[in-house]
Design an enzyme around this catalytic site. Sequence first.
Site, PDB file in Angstrom:
ATOM      1  N   TYR A 134       0.849  -1.202   0.000  1.00  0.00           N
ATOM      2  CA  TYR A 134       0.000   0.000   0.000  1.00  0.00           C
ATOM      3  C   TYR A 134       0.881   1.247   0.000  1.00  0.00           C
ATOM      4  CZ  TYR A 134      -3.084   3.661   1.902  1.00  0.00           C
ATOM      5  OH  TYR A 134      -3.765   4.834   2.107  1.00  0.00           O
TER       6      TYR A 134
HETATM    7  P1  NAP Z   1     -12.787   5.621  -0.034  1.00  0.00           P
HETATM    8  O1  NAP Z   1     -13.995   6.091   0.699  1.00  0.00           O
HETATM    9  O2  NAP Z   1     -12.421   4.174   0.036  1.00  0.00           O
HETATM   10  O3  NAP Z   1     -12.978   6.034  -1.574  1.00  0.00           O
HETATM   11  C1  NAP Z   1     -12.204   5.546  -2.593  1.00  0.00           C
HETATM   12  C2  NAP Z   1     -12.959   5.727  -3.892  1.00  0.00           C
HETATM   13  O4  NAP Z   1     -12.163   5.192  -4.966  1.00  0.00           O
HETATM   14  C3  NAP Z   1     -14.320   5.007  -3.938  1.00  0.00           C
HETATM   15  O5  NAP Z   1     -15.345   5.903  -4.234  1.00  0.00           O
HETATM   16  C4  NAP Z   1     -14.154   4.003  -5.069  1.00  0.00           C
HETATM   17  O6  NAP Z   1     -15.295   3.843  -5.874  1.00  0.00           O
HETATM   18  C5  NAP Z   1     -13.054   4.653  -5.897  1.00  0.00           C
HETATM   19  N1  NAP Z   1     -12.496   3.628  -6.756  1.00  0.00           N
HETATM   20  C6  NAP Z   1     -11.962   2.432  -6.407  1.00  0.00           C
HETATM   21  N2  NAP Z   1     -11.675   1.714  -7.494  1.00  0.00           N
HETATM   22  C7  NAP Z   1     -12.068   2.477  -8.573  1.00  0.00           C
HETATM   23  C8  NAP Z   1     -12.039   2.265  -9.976  1.00  0.00           C
HETATM   24  N3  NAP Z   1     -11.597   1.130 -10.518  1.00  0.00           N
HETATM   25  N4  NAP Z   1     -12.509   3.246 -10.776  1.00  0.00           N
HETATM   26  C9  NAP Z   1     -12.986   4.406 -10.257  1.00  0.00           C
HETATM   27  N5  NAP Z   1     -13.050   4.655  -8.918  1.00  0.00           N
HETATM   28  C10 NAP Z   1     -12.584   3.689  -8.100  1.00  0.00           C
HETATM   29  O7  NAP Z   1     -11.498   6.464   0.369  1.00  0.00           O
HETATM   30  P2  NAP Z   1     -11.336   7.681   1.426  1.00  0.00           P
HETATM   31  O8  NAP Z   1     -11.544   7.177   2.790  1.00  0.00           O
HETATM   32  O9  NAP Z   1     -12.094   8.837   0.899  1.00  0.00           O
HETATM   33  O10 NAP Z   1      -9.754   7.936   1.250  1.00  0.00           O
HETATM   34  C11 NAP Z   1      -9.238   8.576   0.105  1.00  0.00           C
HETATM   35  C12 NAP Z   1      -7.766   8.233  -0.066  1.00  0.00           C
HETATM   36  O11 NAP Z   1      -7.041   8.505   1.144  1.00  0.00           O
HETATM   37  C13 NAP Z   1      -7.486   6.777  -0.413  1.00  0.00           C
HETATM   38  O12 NAP Z   1      -6.556   6.743  -1.478  1.00  0.00           O
HETATM   39  C14 NAP Z   1      -6.828   6.228   0.843  1.00  0.00           C
HETATM   40  O13 NAP Z   1      -5.906   5.197   0.552  1.00  0.00           O
HETATM   41  C15 NAP Z   1      -6.124   7.436   1.379  1.00  0.00           C
HETATM   42  N6  NAP Z   1      -5.772   7.428   2.813  1.00  0.00           N
HETATM   43  C16 NAP Z   1      -6.446   6.686   3.721  1.00  0.00           C
HETATM   44  C17 NAP Z   1      -6.113   6.748   5.093  1.00  0.00           C
HETATM   45  C18 NAP Z   1      -6.928   5.998   6.120  1.00  0.00           C
HETATM   46  O14 NAP Z   1      -6.689   6.197   7.331  1.00  0.00           O
HETATM   47  N7  NAP Z   1      -7.877   5.179   5.740  1.00  0.00           N
HETATM   48  C19 NAP Z   1      -5.071   7.549   5.499  1.00  0.00           C
HETATM   49  C20 NAP Z   1      -4.391   8.317   4.556  1.00  0.00           C
HETATM   50  C21 NAP Z   1      -4.748   8.254   3.217  1.00  0.00           C
HETATM   51  P3  NAP Z   1     -16.632   3.068  -5.389  1.00  0.00           P
HETATM   52  O15 NAP Z   1     -17.328   4.034  -4.478  1.00  0.00           O
HETATM   53  O16 NAP Z   1     -17.339   2.816  -6.679  1.00  0.00           O
HETATM   54  O17 NAP Z   1     -16.174   1.823  -4.688  1.00  0.00           O
END
Ligand code: NAP
Length: 214
Positions: A129
Amino acid sequence: MKVLIVGANGQIGKQTVEKMVNDDVFTPTAMVRKEEQVKAFQDMGAETVLQDLEGQVEDIAAAAKGKDAVVFAAGSGGHTGADKTMMIDMDGAIKSMEAAERAGVKRFVIVSAIGVYDRNKWMSKAPYYSAAKHYADEWLMRSGLDYTVIRPGGLKNDRGNGQIKVAKEVERGEIPREDVAETILASLKDEGTIGKDFDMISGTDDIADALKRL
Ligand code: NAP
C-alpha cells in the site's frame, strides 16, 4: 475552476464535490464508475462522468478534457488485496496523470498517505500500500504537471474544525476527512501549493495559513 474529481464517490471525494458545488470558485465534475452512483451527485448539483480507473487512459482523458484541474482521491480500500492496490492506488493514479497530460490539464492534486515518501515509514503490515502511494506520488512529482501531494494521517469521520498541521514530515496522527476535503479546495485556490508535497494531521493552524507557510 472546472475540476474533475477522480474517486468522487469515496468519503473524501464526496465531501470535496459537495464543498465545490457550494463554492463559487469551482465547477466540479464527479467521476464515478457505476450508473447508480450518478443520481446523488446530480441531486447535489454536480456534473458527473461515468468512468472506471481500470479503463483506458484515453477515456479518462476524455473525462478530463476542458477541465482546469484533476483531483485524485480514489483508492482500492482496505478490503482488497495487493493486486487492486497496485491497479488503483498506483496505476489508476498514474493513468489519471497521463490522462491529464493528454487532455492538456496542468493542475493535479493527489490524496496520498502520511509518511509514504520514506521507505523507513512504510506500513509494515501492508508495505505494498505504501509502495503504491509512494510511486504514484513520485510519478506525479517527476511529471511536468503543476502538482500538490497531500499526505493525510489516519482518516476519521468526525466533523472537521479547519485546524491542521502540515509540513514535509510530521509525526503520525489523525485528521477528519472533512479537513482533507477543505485542504484540497484551499490548495487549488493557492498557487503557492504548486510543487509542494506535505504530510498533514489535525493541528492548530487555519488551513489557508498553514498552506501559505509551506
Ligand atoms: P474511499 O472512501 O475508500 O474512496 C475511494 C474511492 O475510490 C471510492 O469511491 C471508489 O469507488 C473509488 N475507486 C476504487 N476503485 C475504482 C475504480 N476502478 N474506478 C474508479 N473509482 C474507483 O477512500 P477515502 O476514505 O475517501 O480515502 C481517500 C484516499 O485517502 C485513499 O486513497 C486512501 O488510501 C487514502 N488514505 C487513507 C487513510 C486511512 O486512514 N484510511 C489515510 C491516509 C490516506 P466506489 O465508491 O465505486 O467503490
